[in-house]
Scaffold this motif. Sequence first.
Motif, short mmCIF file in Angstrom:
data_model
loop_
_atom_site.label_atom_id
_atom_site.label_comp_id
_atom_site.label_asym_id
_atom_site.label_seq_id
_atom_site.Cartn_x
_atom_site.Cartn_y
_atom_site.Cartn_z
N ARG A 38 0.97 -1.23 0.08
CA ARG A 38 -0.09 0.12 0.14
C ARG A 38 0.91 1.16 -0.03
N ARG A 39 0.70 2.14 -1.00
CA ARG A 39 1.33 3.39 -1.03
C ARG A 39 0.95 4.37 0.18
N ILE A 40 2.01 4.69 0.78
CA ILE A 40 1.55 5.87 1.91
C ILE A 40 1.78 7.07 1.38
N GLU A 41 0.27 7.75 1.77
CA GLU A 41 0.50 9.30 1.33
C GLU A 41 1.58 10.20 2.03
N GLU A 68 0.30 11.19 5.39
CA GLU A 68 0.19 10.02 6.52
C GLU A 68 1.63 9.64 6.80
N ARG A 69 2.72 9.70 6.06
CA ARG A 69 4.02 9.38 6.43
C ARG A 69 4.46 10.49 7.32
N ARG A 99 2.80 9.99 10.75
CA ARG A 99 3.58 8.87 11.60
C ARG A 99 5.04 9.51 12.19
#
Length: 81
Positions: free
Chosen positions: A44-47, A50-51, A54
């Motif tokens: 799943r590609r993390i936007e 969102e990165r 985190r």
Amino acid sequence: MPVSLTLKNLPDEVYARLKDSAQAHRRSLNREAIVCLEAALMPRRIEVDERLARARALRAPLPKGAFSARDIEGFKREGRP
């Protein structure tokens, strides 16, 4: 619909690493295998947002200004030849 899968002739090293990983994540061997397969086959590609969220959440509990840029460089080089 979920299906069953049997793995045969799994190399000992792969089994040992899967078992250790399952224990570390407090999952069954079966669930750990599913998680590993999903990660490898359906990444799943993390936007970006969102990165960043985190990263900020990981940094939030750290003391502010505890380390200078010089300290950080030293930590990065520590143990390297």
